[in-house]
Design a protein around this motif. Structure first.
Motif, mmCIF file in Angstrom:
data_model
loop_
_atom_site.group_PDB
_atom_site.id
_atom_site.type_symbol
_atom_site.label_atom_id
_atom_site.label_comp_id
_atom_site.label_asym_id
_atom_site.label_seq_id
_atom_site.Cartn_x
_atom_site.Cartn_y
_atom_site.Cartn_z
ATOM 1 N N TYR A 36 -26.011 -12.019 -15.678
ATOM 2 C CA TYR A 36 -26.100 -12.506 -17.082
ATOM 3 C C TYR A 36 -25.883 -13.889 -17.426
ATOM 4 O O TYR A 36 -25.636 -14.829 -16.520
ATOM 5 C CB TYR A 36 -24.788 -11.836 -17.937
ATOM 6 N N PHE A 89 -23.451 -15.713 -14.925
ATOM 7 C CA PHE A 89 -22.313 -14.827 -14.503
ATOM 8 C C PHE A 89 -22.809 -13.579 -13.677
ATOM 9 O O PHE A 89 -23.812 -12.846 -14.168
ATOM 10 C CB PHE A 89 -21.668 -13.926 -15.585
ATOM 11 N N GLY A 108 -17.639 -11.984 -12.725
ATOM 12 C CA GLY A 108 -17.246 -13.380 -11.869
ATOM 13 C C GLY A 108 -16.867 -14.438 -12.925
ATOM 14 O O GLY A 108 -16.886 -14.206 -14.076
ATOM 15 N N THR A 109 -16.167 -15.497 -12.283
ATOM 16 C CA THR A 109 -15.822 -16.401 -13.402
ATOM 17 C C THR A 109 -16.973 -17.361 -14.118
ATOM 18 O O THR A 109 -16.596 -18.089 -15.050
ATOM 19 C CB THR A 109 -14.857 -17.486 -12.577
ATOM 20 N N TYR B 31 -21.769 3.732 -25.411
ATOM 21 C CA TYR B 31 -20.824 2.980 -25.099
ATOM 22 C C TYR B 31 -20.776 1.669 -25.656
ATOM 23 O O TYR B 31 -21.442 1.134 -26.119
ATOM 24 C CB TYR B 31 -21.136 2.553 -23.530
ATOM 25 N N TYR B 35 -14.522 -7.704 -24.888
ATOM 26 C CA TYR B 35 -14.184 -8.524 -23.860
ATOM 27 C C TYR B 35 -13.555 -9.757 -24.325
ATOM 28 O O TYR B 35 -14.026 -10.214 -25.596
ATOM 29 C CB TYR B 35 -15.292 -8.868 -23.048
ATOM 30 N N GLN B 37 -13.449 -14.062 -23.381
ATOM 31 C CA GLN B 37 -13.775 -15.117 -22.525
ATOM 32 C C GLN B 37 -12.674 -16.189 -22.740
ATOM 33 O O GLN B 37 -12.513 -16.805 -23.614
ATOM 34 C CB GLN B 37 -15.013 -15.409 -22.839
ATOM 35 N N MET B 41 -11.885 -17.832 -16.328
ATOM 36 C CA MET B 41 -11.559 -16.620 -15.830
ATOM 37 C C MET B 41 -12.747 -15.473 -16.033
ATOM 38 O O MET B 41 -12.524 -14.098 -16.295
ATOM 39 C CB MET B 41 -10.359 -16.185 -16.800
ATOM 40 N N GLY B 42 -13.943 -16.049 -16.430
ATOM 41 C CA GLY B 42 -14.879 -15.046 -16.821
ATOM 42 C C GLY B 42 -14.738 -14.331 -18.263
ATOM 43 O O GLY B 42 -13.728 -14.769 -18.895
ATOM 44 N N LEU B 43 -15.244 -13.080 -18.094
ATOM 45 C CA LEU B 43 -14.919 -12.268 -19.055
ATOM 46 C C LEU B 43 -13.933 -11.098 -18.751
ATOM 47 O O LEU B 43 -14.197 -10.319 -17.682
ATOM 48 C CB LEU B 43 -16.024 -11.529 -19.703
ATOM 49 N N LEU B 45 -11.911 -7.220 -19.888
ATOM 50 C CA LEU B 45 -12.287 -5.990 -20.503
ATOM 51 C C LEU B 45 -11.090 -5.692 -21.556
ATOM 52 O O LEU B 45 -10.064 -5.645 -20.430
ATOM 53 C CB LEU B 45 -12.712 -5.044 -19.679
ATOM 54 N N TYR B 48 -12.354 -0.273 -24.520
ATOM 55 C CA TYR B 48 -13.961 0.567 -24.250
ATOM 56 C C TYR B 48 -13.876 1.990 -24.907
ATOM 57 O O TYR B 48 -12.754 2.489 -25.080
ATOM 58 C CB TYR B 48 -14.552 0.261 -22.950
ATOM 59 N N PHE B 90 -15.984 -10.918 -27.233
ATOM 60 C CA PHE B 90 -17.304 -10.515 -27.293
ATOM 61 C C PHE B 90 -17.290 -9.030 -27.469
ATOM 62 O O PHE B 90 -16.496 -8.428 -26.597
ATOM 63 C CB PHE B 90 -18.171 -10.886 -26.010
ATOM 64 N N GLN B 102 -25.780 -4.049 -20.666
ATOM 65 C CA GLN B 102 -24.848 -4.196 -22.003
ATOM 66 C C GLN B 102 -25.554 -5.315 -22.660
ATOM 67 O O GLN B 102 -26.123 -6.369 -22.093
ATOM 68 C CB GLN B 102 -23.391 -4.418 -21.504
ATOM 69 N N PHE B 104 -24.872 -7.750 -25.833
ATOM 70 C CA PHE B 104 -23.675 -8.557 -26.286
ATOM 71 C C PHE B 104 -23.849 -9.108 -27.843
ATOM 72 O O PHE B 104 -25.100 -9.619 -27.883
ATOM 73 C CB PHE B 104 -23.258 -9.506 -25.400
#
Lengths: 117, 113
Positions: A36, A89, A108-109, B31, B35, B37, B41-43, B45, B48, B90, B102, B104
């Motif tokens: 992404y 990502f 991932g980060t 679905y 999330y 952010q 640390m990324g995203l 969850l 859901y 998000f 997905q 967003f």
């Protein structure tokens, strides 16, 4: 548990340079893999995906191959542009196992890419 | 097509206040997910849902509630805001299936003072 590891950023490149962003994963079952992209101030957009081993996803000049033997899904582009500057990502979606499937994404980060003219 | 719409885009709260982040999708996706952010640390969850009336916890559910009364809407409620909940949130939706990408929303930037 399942996890995704991608290279730390920022990655700074000159326009027309070759790009590689490394991504490796740990997963049980048969995950689908995604890249992404997030442009400043926006949500995430799907860049490409691969759903089984040896699949190659591609879009807008970006490519990534699902390598089960090395548990990797590295992102590559032959010639980057300033407009490619964004956060990238890598993510996996747990696949079918024990008769069920889930859309849960593990990310991932993120890797910040900055392309200079 | 609006896709996934999140409101508000920005919000500042005081510790202890409650609020609801709204999420709506017009793609008839089964679905939906939330999330958060955070830098480095990324995203991750939060919660859901696999369909109307069905929700489940993700990786970081504490302090958040969700419900899914319709296919289109999936609000996220902060019960008593804490500074640790300062983040960008998000919402995403997709067709069922692990190979489905997905979609967003543009996110809600939330600050808790």
């Amino acid at each position: 548990g399942n996890s995704v590891t991608q290279m730390e950023g920022p990655v700074t490149l000159s326009e027309e340079a070759f790009l590689t962003i490394n991504c490796t994963y740990t997963a049980t079952g048969y995950p689908s893999l995604f890249w992404y992209v997030q442009y400043p101030g926006e949500g995430l957009q799907l860049l490409l995906k691969a759903t089984k081993a040896d699949d190659k996803g591609s879009n807008k000049g970006f490519e990534a191959t699902y390598r089960k033997e090395t548990t990797s899904f590295h992102l590559e582009k032959g010639s980057v542009q300033v407009s490619d500057s964004a956060v990238y990502f890598c993510a996996l979606s747990e696949g079918w196992y024990y008769g069920g499937a889930t859309n849960k994404l593990i990310f991932g980060t993120g890797t910040l890419l900055a392309v200079q003219p | 097509n609006a896709g996934v719409t999140q409101t508000p885009k920005f919000q500042v709260l005081k510790t202890g206040q409650s609020m609801t982040l709204q999420c709506a999708q017009d793609m008839n996706h089964e679905y939906m997910s939330w999330y958060r952010q955070d830098p480095g640390m990324g995203l991750r969850l939060i919660h859901y849902s696999v369909g109307a009336g069905i929700t489940d916890q993700g990786e970081v559910p504490n302090g958040y509630n969700v419900s899914r009364s319709t296919t289109e809407d999936f609000p996220l409620r902060l019960l008593s805001a804490a500074p640790s909940q300062t983040s960008v949130y998000f919402c995403a939706s997709s067709d069922r299936g692990s190979n489905q990408p997905q979609h967003f929303g543009d996110g809600t930037r939330l600050s808790i003072l």
